[in-house]
Design a protein around this motif. Structure first.
Motif, PDB file in Angstrom:
ATOM      1  N   MET A 169       0.849  -1.196   0.000  1.00  0.00           N
ATOM      2  CA  MET A 169       0.000   0.000   0.000  1.00  0.00           C
ATOM      3  C   MET A 169       0.874   1.231   0.000  1.00  0.00           C
ATOM      4  N   HIS A 170       0.469   2.218  -0.804  1.00  0.00           N
ATOM      5  CA  HIS A 170       1.184   3.486  -0.822  1.00  0.00           C
ATOM      6  C   HIS A 170       0.176   4.587  -0.622  1.00  0.00           C
ATOM      7  N   LEU A 171       0.428   5.483   0.298  1.00  0.00           N
ATOM      8  CA  LEU A 171      -0.527   6.551   0.598  1.00  0.00           C
ATOM      9  C   LEU A 171      -0.271   7.721  -0.330  1.00  0.00           C
ATOM     10  N   THR A 172      -1.182   7.985  -1.258  1.00  0.00           N
ATOM     11  CA  THR A 172      -0.926   8.918  -2.336  1.00  0.00           C
ATOM     12  C   THR A 172      -1.395  10.321  -2.060  1.00  0.00           C
ATOM     13  N   ALA A 173      -1.815  10.630  -0.855  1.00  0.00           N
ATOM     14  CA  ALA A 173      -2.314  11.973  -0.555  1.00  0.00           C
ATOM     15  C   ALA A 173      -1.215  13.005  -0.639  1.00  0.00           C
ATOM     16  N   SER A 174      -1.605  14.260  -0.881  1.00  0.00           N
ATOM     17  CA  SER A 174      -0.645  15.358  -0.871  1.00  0.00           C
ATOM     18  C   SER A 174      -0.278  15.662   0.567  1.00  0.00           C
ATOM     19  N   LYS A 175       0.900  15.221   0.969  1.00  0.00           N
ATOM     20  CA  LYS A 175       1.261  15.323   2.375  1.00  0.00           C
ATOM     21  C   LYS A 175       1.563  16.755   2.784  1.00  0.00           C
ATOM     22  N   ARG A 176       2.039  17.564   1.858  1.00  0.00           N
ATOM     23  CA  ARG A 176       2.293  18.954   2.223  1.00  0.00           C
ATOM     24  C   ARG A 176       0.976  19.655   2.556  1.00  0.00           C
TER      25      ARG A 176
ATOM     26  N   VAL B 286      13.032  -2.268  -8.666  1.00  0.00           N
ATOM     27  CA  VAL B 286      14.095  -2.211  -7.672  1.00  0.00           C
ATOM     28  C   VAL B 286      13.657  -1.250  -6.568  1.00  0.00           C
ATOM     29  N   ASP B 287      13.677  -1.703  -5.334  1.00  0.00           N
ATOM     30  CA  ASP B 287      13.355  -0.807  -4.232  1.00  0.00           C
ATOM     31  C   ASP B 287      14.052  -1.267  -2.961  1.00  0.00           C
ATOM     32  N   VAL B 288      13.766  -0.572  -1.865  1.00  0.00           N
ATOM     33  CA  VAL B 288      14.410  -0.835  -0.584  1.00  0.00           C
ATOM     34  C   VAL B 288      13.572  -1.810   0.231  1.00  0.00           C
ATOM     35  N   ASP B 289      14.232  -2.683   0.956  1.00  0.00           N
ATOM     36  CA  ASP B 289      13.554  -3.542   1.915  1.00  0.00           C
ATOM     37  C   ASP B 289      13.136  -2.666   3.093  1.00  0.00           C
ATOM     38  N   VAL B 290      11.960  -2.051   2.946  1.00  0.00           N
ATOM     39  CA  VAL B 290      11.535  -1.052   3.921  1.00  0.00           C
ATOM     40  C   VAL B 290      11.228  -1.679   5.273  1.00  0.00           C
ATOM     41  N   ALA B 291      10.756  -2.920   5.282  1.00  0.00           N
ATOM     42  CA  ALA B 291      10.482  -3.575   6.564  1.00  0.00           C
ATOM     43  C   ALA B 291      11.760  -3.708   7.383  1.00  0.00           C
ATOM     44  N   LYS B 292      12.834  -4.122   6.742  1.00  0.00           N
ATOM     45  CA  LYS B 292      14.118  -4.257   7.431  1.00  0.00           C
ATOM     46  C   LYS B 292      14.649  -2.896   7.849  1.00  0.00           C
ATOM     47  N   ALA B 293      14.563  -1.920   6.946  1.00  0.00           N
ATOM     48  CA  ALA B 293      15.068  -0.584   7.253  1.00  0.00           C
ATOM     49  C   ALA B 293      14.280   0.055   8.390  1.00  0.00           C
TER      50      ALA B 293
ATOM     51  N   GLU C 136      -3.903   2.898  -5.545  1.00  0.00           N
ATOM     52  CA  GLU C 136      -2.537   2.481  -5.278  1.00  0.00           C
ATOM     53  C   GLU C 136      -1.791   2.230  -6.584  1.00  0.00           C
ATOM     54  N   PRO C 137      -0.645   2.870  -6.812  1.00  0.00           N
ATOM     55  CA  PRO C 137       0.124   2.625  -8.036  1.00  0.00           C
ATOM     56  C   PRO C 137       0.702   1.217  -8.039  1.00  0.00           C
ATOM     57  N   TRP C 138       0.762   0.596  -9.217  1.00  0.00           N
ATOM     58  CA  TRP C 138       1.289  -0.756  -9.310  1.00  0.00           C
ATOM     59  C   TRP C 138       2.778  -0.790  -8.971  1.00  0.00           C
ATOM     60  N   ILE C 139       3.475   0.314  -9.196  1.00  0.00           N
ATOM     61  CA  ILE C 139       4.922   0.345  -9.046  1.00  0.00           C
ATOM     62  C   ILE C 139       5.358   0.205  -7.593  1.00  0.00           C
ATOM     63  N   LEU C 140       4.489   0.582  -6.674  1.00  0.00           N
ATOM     64  CA  LEU C 140       4.867   0.593  -5.271  1.00  0.00           C
ATOM     65  C   LEU C 140       4.397  -0.669  -4.560  1.00  0.00           C
ATOM     66  N   GLY C 141       5.229  -1.180  -3.704  1.00  0.00           N
ATOM     67  CA  GLY C 141       4.899  -2.392  -2.966  1.00  0.00           C
ATOM     68  C   GLY C 141       4.143  -2.076  -1.691  1.00  0.00           C
ATOM     69  N   ASP C 142       4.240  -2.988  -0.733  1.00  0.00           N
ATOM     70  CA  ASP C 142       3.545  -2.814   0.532  1.00  0.00           C
ATOM     71  C   ASP C 142       4.103  -1.629   1.310  1.00  0.00           C
ATOM     72  N   ALA C 143       3.238  -1.002   2.076  1.00  0.00           N
ATOM     73  CA  ALA C 143       3.660   0.091   2.948  1.00  0.00           C
ATOM     74  C   ALA C 143       4.366  -0.474   4.164  1.00  0.00           C
ATOM     75  N   GLU C 144       5.119   0.363   4.837  1.00  0.00           N
ATOM     76  CA  GLU C 144       5.688   0.019   6.133  1.00  0.00           C
ATOM     77  C   GLU C 144       5.243   1.095   7.110  1.00  0.00           C
TER      78      GLU C 144
END
Length: 376
Positions: free
Chosen positions: A1-8, A178-185, A231-239
Motif C-alpha cells: 500500500m502506498h498513501l498517495t495523498a498530498s502530504k504537504r 528495484v526498491d528498498v527492503d523497507v520492513a528491514k530498514a 494504489e500505483p502498481w509500481i509501489l509495494g507494501d507500505a511500512e
C-alpha cells in the motif's frame, strides 16, 4: 500500500483542524519511449542509488543465462535480495559491485549503519505480468516512484533506453522493480530512534508500580483499518509505524515507537492484538498517536533529532498537553512527499479508551481496549 495523498497540504490543514482531505494524483494514459537522459539530479540519494542499480540490472538482462536466473528468483519469491542474488560470481561483476555500493549509500542516506547489510531488493511489478515473463523476454527495470503524486514511472531496457510508463495503469510487459527492503530498514531505524530518544531523555524508565500491582495497564489494538485509494502498481507494501507520545514521570515528553509491519494494504482490516501504549510509562492517563509510513527515503537519524529538538522544549505544566501538532510541525515539510509520510493521528488516547477510534485526518480507524499485562 502506498498513501498517495498530498502530504504537504495535509500537514498544513492538520495543524489547524482535526480532519484533512487527501488529494489524488492523475495518471498518464499510455507508455512511450523517452530520451535516455532521464534526469536524476533532483532525486534523493536513495532514489539515485536505486536508479544506478536498476540501469545496471536492465543491461545485465541481455545475457540469457543470467536473465533466466533472475527470472527464476523473481517467480519463486515475491521479493528477492539483490545482494544475495548477485553474490557468488553468477552475476556480472559490475552489477554485483554496484549493488554493494548502493546498499552502503542507502544505509547512509537513511541514517543507518553499514552493519545494516543488504537493503536493495527486486520484485516483479505485478502478478499479472507473470504470464508474459517468458525465458525469451528481457523485462524492463524500474525504480519505485519517489513522488507521491507521480503519474509516470521511468523504466530501462537491456539496451540502456528509458521508457515512460503510467504509474496508475499496470503495463502488459513484465517490469522488474528495484526498491528498498523497507520492513528491514524500518525495524533497524526505529531501534536507532529509540536509542536516540533514550540518550535525549525522551524515554525515561517506567515506574516500579508493576512490582506492587502485579502487572501494568496497556491499550491493545484489536483491529486497524486504513482508507486510501488508487494504489500505483509500481509501489509495494507500505511500512507503517506509530509514534506514541505523552509525559513521563520525569516531567519530560516521552515518545515510544511502535512498528506495525502487518499494515500492508488499504481497505483491509487487520487484527493484530498489538500493544499500542504501556501506561506505566506515562504520568497522565492520556497520550497521542501519530501514524506514519516509510516509503524508502526516511532518514531515521534526522527524524530522531528533529523530534528530540522540538519535544525537549515542551515541559510538563501540571496538566496534559496534546503533542500531535508539535510532532507534525517538527518534521521537515519535504518529508511529506515520499519519505516518512503522515498517515493519521489520534489525539488524547486514554487509558480507558475502548471501541472504535477514528483518526483526526479521517484516513484510519482503530478498535482498542484496555488490557492488563499480568506479571509472572
Amino acid at each position: 500500500m502506498h498513501l498517495t495523498a498530498s502530504k504537504r497540504a495535509a500537514i498544513t490543514l492538520a495543524l489547524g483542524a482535526t480532519c484533512v482531505l487527501a488529494a489524488q494524483g492523475l495518471a498518464l494514459p499510455s507508455a512511450q519511449a523517452a530520451p535516455t537522459t532521464t534526469a536524476t539530479s533532483a532525486a534523493s540519494p536513495v532514489t539515485a542509488a536505486e536508479t544506478a542499480v536498476a540501469r545496471g540490472l536492465a543491461a545485465s538482462l541481455a545475457d540469457p543465462g543470467w536473465r533466466g536466473r533472475v527470472r527464476s528468483a523473481a517467480l519463486g519469491s515475491g521479493q528477492v535480495d539483490l545482494a544475495r542474488l548477485t553474490s557468488g560470481g553468477a552475476a556480472p561483476a559490475a552489477l554485483a559491485g554496484a549493488v554493494t555500493a548502493a546498499d552502503l549509500k542507502i544505509a547512509a542516506a537513511k541514517g543507518l549503519g553499514a552493519q545494516t547489510g543488504s537493503l536493495l531488493r527486486v520484485r516483479l511489478g505485478a502478478d499479472s505480468m507473470k504470464a508474459a515473463l517468458t525465458p525469451d523476454t528481457a523485462p524492463l527495470v524500474a525504480v519505485a516512484a519517489d513522488d507521491d503524486n507521480g503519474a509516470a514511472v521511468t523504466a530501462y531496457d537491456s539496451a540502456g533506453r528509458a521508457h515512460t510508463l503510467s504509474a496508475r495503469q499496470t503495463p502488459q510487459q513484465p517490469v522488474y522493480v528495484v526498491d528498498v527492503d523497507v520492513a528491514k530498514a524500518t525495524a533497524t531505524g526505529l531501534a536507532q530512534v529509540d536509542k536516540a530518544f533514550s540518550q535525549a531523555g525522551l524515554s525515561a524508565p517506567a515506574t516500579s508500580t508493576t512490582a506492587t500491582t502485579g502487572g501494568y495497564w496497556t491499550t491493545k489494538i484489536n483491529s486497524v483499518y486504513l482508507n486510501d485509494d488508487e494504489e500505483p502498481w509500481i509501489l509495494g507494501d507500505a511500512e507503517i509505524f506509530s509514534l506514541v507520545s505523552g509525559f513521563g514521570f520525569d516531567g519530560k515528553v516521552r515518545v515510544d515507537t511502535v512498528d506495525m509491519p502487518y499494515l500492508d494494504n488499504d481497505h483491509t482490516t487487520y487484527y493484530p492484538n498489538q500493544i499500542l501504549a504501556n501506561w506505566s510509562s506515562y504520568k497522565y492517563n492520556l497520550a497521542d498517536v501519530v501514524m506514519m509510513e516509510d516509503d524508502g527515503d526516511t532518514n531515521y537519524a534526522t527524524l530522531a533529532k528533529a523530534l528530540a529538538d522540538a519535544l525537549l522544549t515542551i515541559t510538563d505544566q501540571g496538566a496534559y498537553v496534546p503533542l500531535v501538532d508539535a510532532i507534525l510541525a517538527a518534521i521537515p515539510s519535504s518529508w511529506y512527499t515520499n519519505d516518512a509520510d503522515y498517515v493519521d493521528s489520534w489525539y488524547t488516547l486514554a487509558q480507558t479508551s475502548s471501541g472504535q477510534l477514528n483518526g483526526a485526518r479521517g484516513n484510519g480507524r482503530m478498535t482498542v481496549e484496555p488490557y492488563f499485562v499480568q506479571q509472572f
